[in-house]
Enzyme design. Sequence first.
Site, short mmCIF file in Angstrom:
data_model
loop_
_atom_site.label_atom_id
_atom_site.label_comp_id
_atom_site.label_asym_id
_atom_site.label_seq_id
_atom_site.Cartn_x
_atom_site.Cartn_y
_atom_site.Cartn_z
N ARG A 112 -46.43 64.24 77.70
CA ARG A 112 -45.21 63.93 78.44
C ARG A 112 -44.40 65.21 78.61
O ARG A 112 -44.66 66.21 77.92
CB ARG A 112 -44.38 62.87 77.71
CG ARG A 112 -43.85 63.36 76.38
CD ARG A 112 -42.93 62.36 75.71
NE ARG A 112 -42.55 62.84 74.40
CZ ARG A 112 -41.88 62.13 73.50
NH1 ARG A 112 -41.52 60.89 73.77
NH2 ARG A 112 -41.57 62.65 72.35
N ASN A 150 -35.24 61.59 79.47
CA ASN A 150 -35.27 61.40 78.02
C ASN A 150 -35.28 62.76 77.35
O ASN A 150 -36.13 63.60 77.65
CB ASN A 150 -36.52 60.62 77.59
CG ASN A 150 -36.45 60.22 76.13
OD1 ASN A 150 -35.62 59.41 75.74
ND2 ASN A 150 -37.32 60.80 75.31
N GLU A 151 -34.33 62.98 76.48
CA GLU A 151 -34.28 64.21 75.68
C GLU A 151 -34.66 65.43 76.51
O GLU A 151 -35.70 66.09 76.26
CB GLU A 151 -35.19 64.10 74.45
CG GLU A 151 -34.70 63.12 73.44
CD GLU A 151 -35.51 63.15 72.13
OE1 GLU A 151 -36.65 63.66 72.14
OE2 GLU A 151 -35.00 62.66 71.12
N GLU A 308 -31.32 57.02 69.39
CA GLU A 308 -32.59 56.92 68.65
C GLU A 308 -32.40 57.43 67.25
O GLU A 308 -31.75 58.45 67.03
CB GLU A 308 -33.66 57.85 69.27
CG GLU A 308 -34.27 57.41 70.55
CD GLU A 308 -35.33 58.43 71.00
OE1 GLU A 308 -35.95 59.09 70.13
OE2 GLU A 308 -35.53 58.58 72.21
N HIS A 359 -45.69 55.97 64.14
CA HIS A 359 -44.23 56.11 64.03
C HIS A 359 -43.65 54.74 63.65
O HIS A 359 -44.06 53.72 64.18
CB HIS A 359 -43.67 56.56 65.38
CG HIS A 359 -42.27 57.10 65.31
ND1 HIS A 359 -41.18 56.31 65.03
CD2 HIS A 359 -41.80 58.35 65.49
CE1 HIS A 359 -40.09 57.07 65.05
NE2 HIS A 359 -40.44 58.32 65.31
C1 GAL Z 1 -37.95 61.39 70.33
C2 GAL Z 1 -38.33 60.79 71.67
C3 GAL Z 1 -38.94 59.41 71.52
C4 GAL Z 1 -39.96 59.41 70.43
C5 GAL Z 1 -39.31 59.89 69.16
C6 GAL Z 1 -40.23 59.88 67.96
O1 GAL Z 1 -37.90 62.79 70.41
O2 GAL Z 1 -37.22 60.70 72.52
O3 GAL Z 1 -39.52 59.02 72.76
O4 GAL Z 1 -41.00 60.26 70.78
O5 GAL Z 1 -38.87 61.21 69.33
O6 GAL Z 1 -39.58 60.34 66.80
#
Ligand code: GAL
Length: 667
Positions: A112, A150-151, A308, A359
């Site tokens: 990604r 996203n980020e 998140e 995860h």
């Molecule tokens: C973030 C991301 C998420 C997921 C997460 C896992 O950086 O925005 O999509 O990958 O990490 O910790």
Amino acid sequence: MSRALNVPGIAYGGDYNPEQWPEEVWAEDMRLMAEAGVTMVSVNIFSWALLEPSEGTYDFSRLDRILDLLHAHGIAADLATPTAAPPAWFFVAHPDALPVDKDGRRLSYGSRQTFCPSSPAYREAALRITGELARRYADHPAVVMWHVHNEYGCHNAECYCDTSAAAFRDWLQDRYASLDALNHAWGTTFWSQWYYDWDQILPPRATGAVPNPTHRLDWRRFCSDALLSLYEAERDVLREAAPDTPATTNFMVNFSFDALDYWRWAPELDIVSNDHYLQSTDTASEIDIALSGDLVRSLAGGPWLLMEHSTGAVNWQPVNRAKTAGQLRRNALSHVARGADGIAYFQWRAAKAGAEQWHSAMLPHAGTDSQIWRDVVRLGADLRALAEVRGAVGTAEVAIVWDWNARWALELPSQPSAELRFLDLVRSWYEPLWRAGVAVDFVRPDADLSSYRLVLAPSLYLIDDEGAANLTGFAERGGTLGVGFHSGMVDANCHVRLGGYPGAFREALGVHTDELFPLLPDERVRLSDGGTGTLWSERVRLEGAQAVTSYQDGPLAGVPAITRNAHGSGTAWYLATHPDPATLAALLDRIRTEAGVQTVREAPEGVEVARRRGPDADYLFLINHTDRDAHIPVSPEATELLSGKPATGSVTVPAGEVAVVREPLRG
Ligand code: GAL
């Protein structure tokens, strides 16, 4: 938050990726979300390939069903533009949109965020799918917020390709107007680097010897701005279709990510949101959460959303540690304590396949017969009990100066010491304040400081003239300023401030340093107050200041290490070394006491204390990170919100637990 989120109370949820599951599973998702008290989920974050199977053909049917389902179950959608993960067909058609690393290696797709931020083809494709999405769902009743991308910059903050090189040159022309100005700013008379044509300028690609520092610094500024411009472009498309729906993008104010200058980003967001993950090796990760939460609140200028974090282990560290008993709850409520009006996780349901199958999630692989699920349900109840906290903000008498330019510049190569890390330095000063229960805001160097008693600049290697005048003016007008070593050294172009160190702060601090003596990694110097100094020492001469502590041994024996100066009607402290933690804590205690700074509430060591102030009440968060019960004095008219019980005069917070106490407003 500059715009209100249309979700009641403290929003609760996570990233929801139902497209990764058969539709039969969705009904169970809805039932379990209700059980957990989920009120908002982020959807569609990585769905581009499913929405646009080939260029210009769209299939929104699945997303229609997802949004309708959420709406039917009373769950709000934070609808993402899927632009963080372009589909394979896009890269096949536009191979030059793949990013190139510093060594000239073009990366491949299959993960990604592998796109070049300056690629016109990417921008066009991203805005096209964003426009389709915006027009289709502008009036969908489930959609309460746009989650843009996203980020930004998580995996592709820097691309060194030729397209990026051209965009960098445009950015430089805007900044400098003339090549002459650029050459002077970059000091290109050095090592024959003078540029005679804009086209000669490249990104700071891999070189055999050290790069030009100002070139590298401008590159970092450019990279942050290139991504910001992508954010703004998507946001504008969304705004045009749905002017009343607020837009956010999830920041990464986190331990190691430093690619974006969020002071420049934050004003462009309608609602600031952040992602935060723990480092398995951090033995005091609660301090990292607090620091990041205080910084995000400061960026937002008020409440914000935690977009998140994790219920348990992540999957991207060498060893991914689970959370300990009660840690999920303490972590989440610590973010609320620092101003979060929403708590969300990556992700709702633990993935079976794909790169993130290991995860943690709200609903683990084990299903509902799991500790994590029980904790998730309990947290949902906690957040409902805290609904009235929404909108309340923190107040602080102490500000810590945080600047991404200073961070980038400090960590450039060829410094006097490669051991200096901006975040470590800031955290080492923040930590004793956290332990003492002192509320802290973060500020940019040019911020209005008039509401603070104490302003601390643990690490401000680079400071522009305006910022320097603002900080020293604060002391002049009666404030207390604390400055860490190797601050004030260079201007906005990374040019050394001449005439003695610490350059911009020399006069306010009443000191003059003619030579720096950084210490080796294991080296310590003894200090006259019984402590030790690490990392740094310098030959300070007093020019008005008093020595508070001096070096006891080493080449600088007898030279002042910590000084205090009366400046205007205020006070300016200088820490010319990095004291050991106990010495630093004692010193900061003295500095803040002299400055008249109060703690939020006295509490035993390891009990985190933070306060949010609402229009009608104060909310005191007490988070017990220890294995002993703690008793904290509270107002005789207090109520503990998580239990709903009156707490008259004192509250007991059991080991590992949390209490949130509503108290009448105090002056
Ligand atoms: C973030 C991301 C998420 C997921 C997460 C896992 O950086 O925005 O999509 O990958 O990490 O910790």
